[in-house]
Scaffold this active site. Structure first.
Site, mmCIF file in Angstrom:
data_model
loop_
_atom_site.group_PDB
_atom_site.id
_atom_site.type_symbol
_atom_site.label_atom_id
_atom_site.label_comp_id
_atom_site.label_asym_id
_atom_site.label_seq_id
_atom_site.Cartn_x
_atom_site.Cartn_y
_atom_site.Cartn_z
ATOM 1 N N LYS A 136 0.851 -1.193 0.000
ATOM 2 C CA LYS A 136 0.000 0.000 0.000
ATOM 3 C C LYS A 136 0.890 1.248 0.000
ATOM 4 O O LYS A 136 1.944 1.268 0.675
ATOM 5 C CB LYS A 136 -0.879 -0.062 1.250
ATOM 6 C CG LYS A 136 -1.936 0.996 1.420
ATOM 7 C CD LYS A 136 -2.750 0.660 2.680
ATOM 8 C CE LYS A 136 -3.841 1.650 2.980
ATOM 9 N NZ LYS A 136 -4.624 1.230 4.180
ATOM 10 N N SER A 153 -9.275 1.061 3.523
ATOM 11 C CA SER A 153 -8.551 1.953 2.642
ATOM 12 C C SER A 153 -7.530 1.225 1.768
ATOM 13 O O SER A 153 -6.990 1.785 0.822
ATOM 14 C CB SER A 153 -7.831 3.025 3.478
ATOM 15 O OG SER A 153 -6.898 2.431 4.380
ATOM 16 N N SER A 190 -9.388 -1.577 7.590
ATOM 17 C CA SER A 190 -8.878 -1.478 6.224
ATOM 18 C C SER A 190 -8.143 -2.715 5.734
ATOM 19 O O SER A 190 -7.859 -2.825 4.540
ATOM 20 C CB SER A 190 -7.948 -0.261 6.110
ATOM 21 O OG SER A 190 -8.647 0.930 6.402
#
Length: 612
Positions: free
Chosen positions: A84, A158, A182
């Site tokens: 990420k 996310s 997330s």
């Protein structure tokens, strides 16, 4: 030309294919880049590494990837992964999905360091809800990440890009982060396993913080075994991270499980999500040894309200600091509005929130003490991009219904794919446990996998069955080296007494040549007695296990007379704790020393051990 074994990629299948010479890291990486170029879903990436540079890394490990010894030394050798884009990679930009915030990282984050040391190959950095603020996967100037199963729907956030890249088969696993869910909501929306460690188990050094005190780096993978293998590389203390404090691990539940099931459930009118949950629950409760225990989630939901309506939003304000003061217009409006709530709060609010959390923690801990694990839907529903755009905050809040409280309470979580919804979209369940329950979650999740997880990623192939228990995570707690000689050997009826306490097999070896072994009459299950002799003896097969010191006393307390724990001498001269027997108890018992060990005696005498 060598080809990859399957789509999507899995860690275990790639490692086996490398060893068998069916493919190699160079062929795999080449195919990955071809897939990414040919397929839709490119919004999952913020920064894709240069193909030539990654190919050079892959080619450099081709020979070693096919060597069993090298795979033991580097357990992720040649395995492609993504991270990420709030996780630093040396020489690459870290944007946190905000271009004006972008800066080139000088060093790898701790988790990237560990993965590269284990031989994994980084493909690129993935999209996310800006500053990791959101569960929807739409709050990014790099694009809303489309669900791989239906592009009209959300991927979840996310960690949206990491989940999408893994589900599409572009990497074997990916790292996300998890503050409010997330690492779990995207797993549920993308038919993945999401490993959310106990806070402090994995270092967050080099990660752009959301709520620094409760952030967790998470893992997306296709199977529990793969996720656990990656977590085994990541776990461990890191003095560079002040919140790095691996909790004492709880032993896995091996036989019966007290499974907490919520008394009241909320699906926000989504009948398909509810039906998928009911189907999963029926499968789980049909497992032998599963005892459902009703749990009231009211105090947990009260904790949830503290995360965004309480002072913890101020941690998000701290994380963006002066950037928001001077570049607030560059931020996503919804993200900026959420974080700006902190500007209305005071130090008094912070202490008030802390006190409320501690009061609620007491109620939640009482509920957790009555169960081994807690079972919840991963998310109560799944939204379209249009629905999220119409009410972004409301739809996001719904998605966190079963996730927001977890990190504030210091819990661990494991999201697992479940039966698909009737509309063809994924759904999932999540196992939750107290701090340190990571192994417990994974071991029970592995048991659930054949019943719930029926297809890998976008494909149709189910996960391969795995009968091997998962090894405990590496950690630095004190252990006792314990030699077992009889019914506690691997695969024999009492071995669970070691494994449920987090015992780890170190080696199979032999005693020094001055012991005799006897088959004790009338013992259930059959047990031997090991006696040291001053006369002629033999060298007998034993297994040496590492047992956490904190569980040693309870283990010894279960040992019935005439057996006990003493000190054994091994063939190489070392001494360890081990099973011994009172000499008087072997009078008249068959002497089976000549067989060289209890397992060999059982085989020769066709004495079948009782089932574990």
């Amino acid at each position: 030309m060598k080809t990859t074994m399957q789509t999507p990629l899995t860690v275990s299948a790639l490692k086996q294919a490398y060893l068998a010479g069916q493919t190699d890291p160079s062929a795999v990486v080449s195919e990955i880049y071809d897939r990414i170029a040919a397929e839709s879903g490119g919004e999952a990436w913020i920064h894709l590494r240069d193909r030539a540079a990654v190919m050079a890394e892959a080619e450099a490990c081709v020979v070693r990837a096919g060597d069993p010894a090298a795979q033991l030394e580097q357990p992720l050798l040649g395995i492609p992964f993504a991270v990420k884009d709030n996780i630093d990679v040396a020489g690459l930009p870290t944007t946190a999905a905000c271009p004006d915030f972008s800066h080139v990282a000088e060093a790898d984050a701790a988790v990237v360091e560990r993965l590269r040391a284990a031989g994994a190959i980084l493909i690129g950095k993935t999209n996310l809800d800006q500053f990791a603020t959101g569960l929807v996967g739409t709050r990014s100037p790099y694009g809303a990440v489309a669900n791989p199963f239906n592009p009209a729907y959300m991927t979840g956030g996310s960690s949206s890009g990491s989940a999408a890249a893994t589900a599409r088969g572009w990497v074997a696993f990916a790292l996300g982060t998890d503050t409010a869910g997330s690492g779990r909501v995207p797993a549920g929306a993308c038919n993945l396993v999401g490993v959310k460690p106990s806070p402090g188990l994995v270092s967050s050094y080099g990660v752009v913080p959301a709520c620094r005190s409760i952030d967790c780096v998470s893992v997306f993978a296709h199977t529990v075994e793969d996720g656990w293998a990656v977590l085994g590389v990541l776990a461990g203390a890191d003095e560079r991270d002040p919140f790095s404090a691996p909790p004492a691990p709880l032993g896995p539940v091996m036989r019966s499980v007290r499974l907490g099931v919520p008394t009241q459930l909320e699906f926000f009118g989504d009948a398909l999500a509810e039906a998928a949950w009911r189907a999963a629950l029926d499968e789980i409760l049909a497992l032998p040894g599963v005892e459902p225990v009703a749990v009231d989630l009211a105090p947990f939901h009260a904790v949830t309200r503290l995360l965004y309506d309480g002072p913890w939003v101020a941690e998000r304000r701290w994380a963006v600091g002066e950037f928001m003061d001077h570049h607030g217009d560059a931020m996503d409006p919804t993200v900026r509005g959420i974080i700006a709530r902190a500007d209305t709060m005071s130090a008094v609010d912070a202490f008030d929130g802390r006190y409320r959390l501690e009061a609620l923690r007491k109620h939640c801990n009482r509920a957790l003490a009555a169960v081994d694990l807690l079972l919840v839907p991963t998310a109560p529903t799944i939204h379209t991009h249009a629905a999220i755009a119409a009410a972004p905050v409301e739809r996001n809040s719904e998605l966190g219904y079963y996730t927001n409280f977890v990190n504030l309470l210091g819990m661990a979580g494991l999201a697992i794919p479940g039966p698909f919804r009737a509309d063809g979209l994924p759904a999932g369940i999540t196992l939750l446990g107290a701090a340190g329950s990571d192994h417990r979650l994974a071991e029970f999740g592995r048991r659930l996998q054949p019943r719930l997880h029926r297809r890998l990623g976008l494909g149709t192939q189910p996960p391969l069955p795995d009968s091997q228990a998962l090894s405990p995570l590496p950690h630095a707690e004190p252990v006792v080296e314990l030699a077992v000689v009889g019914a506690h050997l691997s695969g024999l009826p009492l071995n669970w007494q070691l494994t449920e306490r987090g015992g780890r097999l170190l080696e199979t070896t032999r005693t020094a040549a001055h012991y005799r072994l006897y088959a004790l009459p009338g013992t259930v299950p059959p047990k031997p007695g090991l006696v040291r002799t001053a006369g002629e003896g033999g060298s007998l097969e034993v297994e040496v296990w590492a047992l956490p010191l904190r569980h040693f006393g309870s283990f010894v307390a279960e040992i019935p007379a005439p057996l006990g724990i003493g000190t054994l001498e091994l063939a190489d001269g070392r001494t360890v704790k081990g099973f011994v027997c009172e000499a008087a108890a072997v009078d008249g018992a068959p002497d089976v020393t000549a067989h060289g060990g209890w397992r060999a005696y059982l085989a020769a005498s066709a004495t079948a051990p009782l089932p574990a």
